[in-house]
Design an enzyme around this catalytic site. Structure first.
Site, mmCIF file in Angstrom:
data_model
loop_
_atom_site.group_PDB
_atom_site.id
_atom_site.type_symbol
_atom_site.label_atom_id
_atom_site.label_comp_id
_atom_site.label_asym_id
_atom_site.label_seq_id
_atom_site.Cartn_x
_atom_site.Cartn_y
_atom_site.Cartn_z
ATOM 1 N N HIS A 163 106.590 -25.100 64.356
ATOM 2 C CA HIS A 163 106.771 -26.445 64.912
ATOM 3 C C HIS A 163 105.457 -27.220 64.978
ATOM 4 C CE1 HIS A 163 105.535 -24.626 68.833
ATOM 5 N NE2 HIS A 163 105.115 -25.840 69.092
ATOM 6 N N ASP A 223 110.121 -19.521 64.264
ATOM 7 C CA ASP A 223 109.050 -20.477 64.565
ATOM 8 C C ASP A 223 107.694 -19.841 64.251
ATOM 9 O OD1 ASP A 223 107.724 -22.705 65.421
ATOM 10 O OD2 ASP A 223 108.102 -22.405 67.566
ATOM 11 N N SER A 318 100.221 -24.240 72.267
ATOM 12 C CA SER A 318 101.400 -24.227 71.430
ATOM 13 C C SER A 318 100.978 -23.693 70.064
ATOM 14 C CB SER A 318 101.937 -25.655 71.306
ATOM 15 O OG SER A 318 103.246 -25.672 70.847
#
EC number: 3.4.21.-
Length: 377
Positions: A163, A223, A318
Site C-alpha cells: 500500500h 500487502d 507504515s
C-alpha cells in the site's frame, strides 16, 4: 551450454503450445494441475526442484532436453512474469530460489546485528542500533515528504508494504538509509566526554517498484512489496540488512513470540509523527482477536499484533518491520528477524485500541526470493 540457453531453445518450442486454458489464466503462484494430474502452483523453473534437477542433469551431461520431457514442459507451462517463464510445479517440489538463498546464508551476509537495550514504549533507540531502517520519500504537490518506512534486506532491496507503493510509483522516488534524527544533518551521541557520530545518511533512487501480484487493497491482502535500488549500497556500521525468516523453524516461530518490536518515526500517509527513531513493544494476539475486531477471518498470511496501549502502533512506520530477536541459522548470538510488515489499518494513533494486522513475512519468503531472482540481485 548454460541451462538458461537450453531453456531459451525449449521456450521457443513451448511458446507455440502455450495458449492452453491454464497458461491463459495463470498468475504467479496460482493453483494449477500438472501434466501428471497433481495439484501444484505456477512457479519459475528455478523454484521447482524436479524441473531444475532434470535440466541441470541434462546440462551436465551436455545433452539436449529429451523430447518427452520437452513435451511435458510444454504442457506444464502456465505463464510468463517479469520475463521468466513459469511452470506448474507439484506443491511438494516447490523450493526457494537457490541463488537468493545462497546470498542470505552466506557467512559474510551480516544481517540482523543489533545493539540490545531495555526498551520502554516510545523510547529513542540507540544510534545505529537498527541499521536496516529505511525511509520512503515521495514527491507530492511540489513537496518532498517521508510517508512510509521499510527495511533493508540486501544491498539492492528494501522490503515494505504494497500500500506504500501501489498507485504511487510516480511519487515514490527515493530511499533514505542510515537515518536517526530527521532534522539534523549529522547524528551524534555523547559518550562521556566524547561525541560519537554516525556516518552520513545515504539517499538512493529506485530502479523498480515490485508489488505482489495479488495485492488486494480493499481487503488488505498480500500487502507486501520490494523496492529495487538503482545501485548497490555497501553495508556500513549504520546501514545493514535485517534477517528474514527463511527456514521453516523461523517461519513457525512467528506464532510463538509473545512480544514484538516496532521501530520507526511514525511515518504514515499523514507524515512523520517523530523526528527521531523510536521503538515500542507490541504483544502477539490470537487471530481470533483480529477476526472479532475486523469482522472477518484472518489468514495465515497475516499476524494479529498489538492493542491495549493506544500509542504502541504510533511508533512504527507504515510498511516498516515487525521484528524480534531469534536464533538464526545456528548462530549463537540472536539476530533481529523481520517477521511482519506494518500493514494498512495498523497505524491508528490515538484512536480505538484495536490489534493490528501485519503481513506475515514467513509466508512470503517464496515470493521474495522469486521476485529478487527474476529482477536481478
Amino acid at each position: 551450454m548454460m541451462i538458461a540457453s537450453s531453456l531459451a531453445v525449449l521456450y521457443g518450442i513451448a511458446i507455440v503450445s502455450s495458449m492452453g486454458v491454464q497458461s491463459a489464466r495463470a498468475d504467479y503462484a496460482d493453483d494449477c494441475t500438472t501434466p501428471d494430474g497433481d495439484q501444484g502452483q505456477c512457479m519459475p523453473f528455478s523454484s521447482c526442484r524436479t524441473i531444475e534437477e532434470r535440466l541441470t542433469e541434462a546440462q551436465k551431461a551436455g545433452q539436449k532436453v529429451p523430447a518427452d520431457y520437452a513435451s511435458y514442459l510444454q504442457k506444464a507451462l502456465c505463464g510468463e512474469f517479469n520475463g521468466v517463464r513459469h511452470f506448474c510445479c507439484p506443491s511438494a517440489n516447490i523450493q526457494h530460489n537457490s541463488k537468493v538463498m545462497s546470498l542470505f546464508k552466506d557467512e559474510n551476509f551480516d544481517c540482523g546485528n543489533f545493539l540490545s537495550q531495555r526498551v520502554s514504549n516510545g523510547y529513542e533507540v540507540k544510534l545505529s542500533s537498527r541499521p536496516w531502517m529505511a525511509l520512503l520519500r515521495y514527491q507530492q504537490f511540489g513537496e518532498s515528504r517521508f510517508l512510509c518506512g521499510g527495511a533493508m534486506i540486501s544491498e539492492r532491496y528494501i522490503l515494505t508494504a504494497a500500500h506504500c507503493v501501489h498507485g504511487l510509483q510516480n511519487d515514490l522516488y527515493e530511499i533514505r538509509l542510515g537515518e536517526h534524527r530527521i532534522s539534523t544533518e549529522e547524528d551524534c551521541r555523547q559518550q562521556g566526554r566524547k561525541k560519537k557520530c554516525a556516518p552520513p545518511v545515504v539517499n538512493v533512487g529506485i530502479e523498480k517498484h515490485l508489488i505482489h501480484e495479488k495485492y488486494d487493497a480493499r481487503h488488505i491482502m498480500h500487502d507486501i512489496a520490494l523496492l529495487k535500488l538503482n545501485r548497490s549500497v555497501p553495508f556500513q556500521k549504520h546501514i545493514k540488512p535485517i534477517c528474514l525468516p527463511i527456514t521453516d523453524e523461523l517461519k513457525e516461530k512467528a506464532e510463538q513470540i509473545s512480544t514484538y518490536f516496532v521501530t520507526g518515526w511514525g511515518t504514515t500517509e499523514n507524515g512523520s509523527s517523530s523526528d527521531v527513531l523510536l521503538q515500542a513493544n507490541v504483544p502477539l494476539q490470537p487471530r481470533s482477536a483480529c477476526s472479532q475486531a475486523y469482522r472477518r477471518a484472518v489468514p495465515l498470511s497475516q499476524l494479529c499484533v498489538g492493542g491495549g496501549d493506544l500509542q504502541d502502533s504510533c511508533k512504527g512506520d507504515s510498511g516498516g518491520p515487525l521484528q524480534a530477536p531469534a536464533q538464526y541459522l545456528g548462530e549463537y548470538a540472536p539476530k533481529m528477524v523481520e517477521f511482519g510488515i506494518v500493514s494498512q489499518g495498523v497505524v491508528t494513533c490515538g484512536q480505538i485500541s484495536l490489534p493490528g494486522l501485519y503481513t506475515n513475512v514467513g509466508e512470503y519468503v517464496q515470493w521474495i526470493t522469486d521476485t529478487m531472482a527474476s529482477n536481478g540481485l
